[in-house]
Design an enzyme around this catalytic site. Sequence first.
Site, mmCIF file in Angstrom:
data_model
loop_
_atom_site.group_PDB
_atom_site.id
_atom_site.type_symbol
_atom_site.label_atom_id
_atom_site.label_comp_id
_atom_site.label_asym_id
_atom_site.label_seq_id
_atom_site.Cartn_x
_atom_site.Cartn_y
_atom_site.Cartn_z
ATOM 1 N N GLY A 93 5.184 2.447 -2.151
ATOM 2 C CA GLY A 93 4.251 1.680 -1.313
ATOM 3 C C GLY A 93 4.841 0.319 -0.955
ATOM 4 O O GLY A 93 5.510 -0.302 -1.774
ATOM 5 N N ASP A 107 0.820 -4.304 -7.546
ATOM 6 C CA ASP A 107 0.002 -4.099 -8.753
ATOM 7 C C ASP A 107 0.431 -4.969 -9.935
ATOM 8 O O ASP A 107 -0.320 -5.109 -10.895
ATOM 9 C CB ASP A 107 0.069 -2.631 -9.200
ATOM 10 C CG ASP A 107 -0.447 -1.675 -8.143
ATOM 11 O OD1 ASP A 107 -1.059 -2.151 -7.168
ATOM 12 O OD2 ASP A 107 -0.231 -0.458 -8.283
ATOM 13 N N ARG A 128 -27.788 -11.446 -1.995
ATOM 14 C CA ARG A 128 -27.265 -10.098 -2.267
ATOM 15 C C ARG A 128 -26.145 -10.132 -3.307
ATOM 16 O O ARG A 128 -25.459 -11.136 -3.461
ATOM 17 C CB ARG A 128 -26.643 -9.503 -0.999
ATOM 18 C CG ARG A 128 -27.644 -9.022 -0.001
ATOM 19 C CD ARG A 128 -26.927 -8.558 1.253
ATOM 20 N NE ARG A 128 -27.889 -8.066 2.218
ATOM 21 C CZ ARG A 128 -27.621 -7.885 3.508
ATOM 22 N NH1 ARG A 128 -26.422 -8.181 3.986
ATOM 23 N NH2 ARG A 128 -28.542 -7.414 4.315
ATOM 24 N N ARG A 169 -4.490 0.618 -9.219
ATOM 25 C CA ARG A 169 -4.389 1.873 -9.978
ATOM 26 C C ARG A 169 -4.906 1.704 -11.405
ATOM 27 O O ARG A 169 -6.058 1.339 -11.579
ATOM 28 C CB ARG A 169 -2.950 2.389 -9.976
ATOM 29 C CG ARG A 169 -2.393 2.704 -8.604
ATOM 30 C CD ARG A 169 -1.062 3.376 -8.698
ATOM 31 N NE ARG A 169 -1.155 4.564 -9.516
ATOM 32 C CZ ARG A 169 -1.590 5.741 -9.087
ATOM 33 N NH1 ARG A 169 -1.955 5.902 -7.838
ATOM 34 N NH2 ARG A 169 -1.654 6.750 -9.905
HETATM 35 O O1 F6P Z 1 0.874 0.990 -6.188
HETATM 36 C C1 F6P Z 1 0.540 0.244 -5.081
HETATM 37 C C2 F6P Z 1 -0.747 0.714 -4.469
HETATM 38 O O2 F6P Z 1 -1.051 -0.168 -3.412
HETATM 39 C C3 F6P Z 1 -1.907 0.859 -5.437
HETATM 40 O O3 F6P Z 1 -2.499 -0.352 -5.766
HETATM 41 C C4 F6P Z 1 -2.790 1.796 -4.656
HETATM 42 O O4 F6P Z 1 -3.655 2.505 -5.496
HETATM 43 C C5 F6P Z 1 -1.815 2.717 -4.002
HETATM 44 O O5 F6P Z 1 -0.599 2.004 -3.905
HETATM 45 C C6 F6P Z 1 -2.233 3.199 -2.647
HETATM 46 O O6 F6P Z 1 -1.287 4.099 -2.180
HETATM 47 P P1 F6P Z 1 -1.255 4.679 -0.704
HETATM 48 O O7 F6P Z 1 -0.585 3.666 0.155
HETATM 49 O O8 F6P Z 1 -0.482 5.942 -0.827
HETATM 50 O O9 F6P Z 1 -2.672 4.894 -0.261
#
Ligand code: F6P
Length: 341
Positions: free
Chosen positions: A10, A123, A158, A167
């Site tokens: 990512g 992350d 609210r 993650r």
């Molecule tokens: O690991 C980086 C991250 O942005 C996570 O925080 C997230 O859950 C995941 O990648 C999302 O992945 P994708 O871009 O495949 O939706």
Amino acid sequence: MRIGILTGGGDAPGLNGIIEAVGKSLITNQHEVVGIIDGFEGIFNQNARTLTLKDLYGLHNNAGTFIGTSNNCGTRGREKEFLKGYSQLKLDGLVVAGGDGTFSGLTPFKNEIPLIGVPKTIDNDLNGTDITFGYDTACSVVAEAVDALRSTADAHKRIIFVEVMGRTAGWIALGGGLASYSDIILVPERPFDKTELLKFIKEKKKQQRGLLCVVSEGAFAKGGAPEVAFTVENSPQKERYGGIAERLSSWAMTETRWESRHVVLGHLQRSKAPTTTDRFLTLAMGVEVSRMIQENDWGKAAVYKNGIVTRTPITELMKPAKLIAQDHRWIELAKQLGIFI
Ligand code: F6P
């Protein structure tokens, strides 16, 4: 030397800064820099091109990655194909900016390909480094969003649940939540007690107009488990978590009669121009990578430890995710501020 540079997994704000810093430093020292297109796919398909100073000019300011990336970091069963692709590119070494998935995919080649790593993920859960670039930018996006949402939460009386990435690690929720003085921070490392949470919300209802909760996509209640929203077949970590903010919002609204909404920040957290902190980190890491190459110091990664950019064996980045310890000083900070965590 002819050095390849690859970005895998990512994207994270700062990747372009790594490309610019490594590239400029190597070209200035008379080396050739080859951008591998779309992560491992570029090795398998020998899709790569030489980068010029003109290509690199001003890259650092943009999120994303100039040379493309891919979640497809699998090499199992295709090891020979990968090595063949690499040797056809006629490189003297490879710089890889990636996360745990990317580095696990490279494990079989650690003795065959001269490698230099750069830890990358918003992350902030990679071992071997105190911090990863992209994390500060992601936290800024969260903090800005929570600060902004507080105005509408207060205006309408609210609760707003803000779902953030991370993650199995709650670093983004904790960092972004602290920076915005969120009332509640829920992270996967600390499964929450629903009764206690409800008690906290009811108490807050008596004291303030709005309430903000930053919740990690992988957070869950005691006795529960993180909810998998969907799976991605080619990804090293197939599960994608999500939906917790929406579920908490309707649960809290029913239980407390305090009107509630939810917001999912999603990929916006990966899409902003890097903060100065992330720019500086990538600039220093990029130059360190270039130094390692010129000193023939392969098999290492440029990392940030105890306030400086330094080197560590690349195998450090292949270890399991770095989670928030129960006694982490930021947890204590949150408690001192009266934040539910
Ligand atoms: O690991 C980086 C991250 O942005 C996570 O925080 C997230 O859950 C995941 O990648 C999302 O992945 P994708 O871009 O495949 O939706």
